[in-house]
Write an enzyme that holds these catalytic residues in place. Sequence first.
Site, PDB file in Angstrom:
ATOM      1  N   GLU A 214     -11.285   3.686   6.809  1.00 54.49           N
ATOM      2  CA  GLU A 214     -10.338   4.771   7.091  1.00 54.49           C
ATOM      3  C   GLU A 214     -11.048   6.012   7.625  1.00 54.49           C
ATOM      4  O   GLU A 214     -10.392   6.973   8.016  1.00 54.49           O
ATOM      5  CB  GLU A 214      -9.552   5.106   5.823  1.00 54.49           C
TER       6      GLU A 214
ATOM      7  N   ASP B  17       1.724   9.437  -5.903  1.00 50.26           N
ATOM      8  CA  ASP B  17       1.747  10.897  -5.773  1.00 50.26           C
ATOM      9  C   ASP B  17       1.999  11.376  -4.351  1.00 50.26           C
ATOM     10  O   ASP B  17       2.353  12.535  -4.138  1.00 50.26           O
ATOM     11  CB  ASP B  17       0.471  11.533  -6.334  1.00 50.26           C
TER      12      ASP B  17
ATOM     13  N   HIS C 179      -9.818   0.522  -0.371  1.00 51.58           N
ATOM     14  CA  HIS C 179      -9.721   1.315   0.857  1.00 51.58           C
ATOM     15  C   HIS C 179     -11.024   1.171   1.653  1.00 51.58           C
ATOM     16  O   HIS C 179     -12.102   1.467   1.128  1.00 51.58           O
ATOM     17  CB  HIS C 179      -9.526   2.793   0.530  1.00 51.58           C
TER      18      HIS C 179
ATOM     19  N   GLY D 135      -9.830   7.688  -2.345  1.00 56.98           N
ATOM     20  CA  GLY D 135     -10.582   8.946  -2.347  1.00 56.98           C
ATOM     21  C   GLY D 135     -11.522   9.081  -1.167  1.00 56.98           C
ATOM     22  O   GLY D 135     -11.268   8.565  -0.077  1.00 56.98           O
TER      23      GLY D 135
ATOM     24  N   HIS E 262       1.117   4.971  -2.273  1.00 55.02           N
ATOM     25  CA  HIS E 262       0.590   5.852  -3.318  1.00 55.02           C
ATOM     26  C   HIS E 262       1.723   6.618  -3.998  1.00 55.02           C
ATOM     27  O   HIS E 262       2.547   7.249  -3.329  1.00 55.02           O
ATOM     28  CB  HIS E 262      -0.410   6.845  -2.720  1.00 55.02           C
TER      29      HIS E 262
ATOM     30  N   HIS F  40       0.847  -1.207   0.000  1.00 57.72           N
ATOM     31  CA  HIS F  40       0.000   0.000   0.000  1.00 57.72           C
ATOM     32  C   HIS F  40       0.877   1.249   0.000  1.00 57.72           C
ATOM     33  O   HIS F  40       1.247   1.779   1.050  1.00 57.72           O
ATOM     34  CB  HIS F  40      -0.917  -0.010   1.229  1.00 57.72           C
TER      35      HIS F  40
ATOM     36  N   ASP G 123       1.638   3.925   3.145  1.00 57.43           N
ATOM     37  CA  ASP G 123       0.553   4.711   2.560  1.00 57.43           C
ATOM     38  C   ASP G 123       1.134   5.811   1.672  1.00 57.43           C
ATOM     39  O   ASP G 123       1.046   5.743   0.453  1.00 57.43           O
ATOM     40  CB  ASP G 123      -0.362   5.295   3.634  1.00 57.43           C
TER      41      ASP G 123
END
Length: 349
Positions: free
Chosen positions: A212, A29, A209, A182, A27, A25, A289
């Site tokens: 969260e 960006d 996801h 998102g 990301h 996991h 993350d």
Amino acid sequence: MIDSNRKWSLIMKNTLHNLVKTELHCHLDGSLSFETIRELAEMANIALPESDSELAKLVTVPEDSETLLDYLKTFDFIRPLLQTQKALSLAAYDVAKQAAAEHVLYIEIRFAPELSMDKGLSAVQVVEAVEKGLQKAQRDFNIVAKVLICGMRQSSKQLTKEIFRQINQAKSLEFAGFDFAGNEHDFPPQEIADLIRFTQRLDRPMTFHAGECGCPSHIAQSIALGIKRLGHVTAIHDHPELIADFVENKVTAELCLTSNLQTKAAKSLAEFPYQELYEAGAKITINTDNRTVSNTNLTKEYQLFVDYFGTSLADFYHFNQNAIEASFASEAEKAELLAELKKAYGQTD
């Protein structure tokens, strides 16, 4: 003279850095190094603060962050930097390089193609560029790096379907699977269930996801939809029946400790579900993350698990086994990775 506690701390830090690791996991960006952010900004003619301390204020989560949505605002700054194929390739290479530097054997890097389509790139071109960067990293470093394609829950369902369809049909692509990220609070699994089923019919593995934003029902809904890998699952805390269901269905948890404390998904360590999941025999994995947004890396995460929960080297070996087994690598790749992991941890039959 260095005191014994300090010396032990340094030895432990070095030991954890040198441990072979895996990550499911991460990301794209949210994980760019400052050096690469500066390079991408120059390419895009975007001015940046001269000092890294000022740059950090733009690309790391603010200390007063109260919610997941506060945390996600940090990504707005990076979006304009990732609008060309060259930029995307450089970004992907950078994240894989960071991982390899701390002995990550296998990593899945996820991103949403739609966020890099502002200047005319197609979804397929976006993924091609990221894969190109990862392929270069794999040649240069001892790492296996794969792509996960994210849909944004809050985006048009038709747009997401079209992007997923185009990518899935492109014979040039080698991506490993799908994900949805998102705004979880306003777009729970039931709200996008048709989109999830559409994605499952594409016959690629998927993660998701869930939990969260303080909603245990989202975890239950995800399990009911047959999803076997879930990101965060923080809201499973203090729900023993849901934990039992999680374990019974052999779901793998992608835990992200630092991120969860920052978004207040877990308001304290006591609310982070690691210990409950561990004692229930759940399949646990440890993840960053977002390396840059959360100002972390896997070595830091491992250190936190040692400090807070007394996690052992045997535990880390087991969690990395879980990650490889739950990964979207091929069965042949998994066998090779598990053998390499076993050797690295000095395990014998």
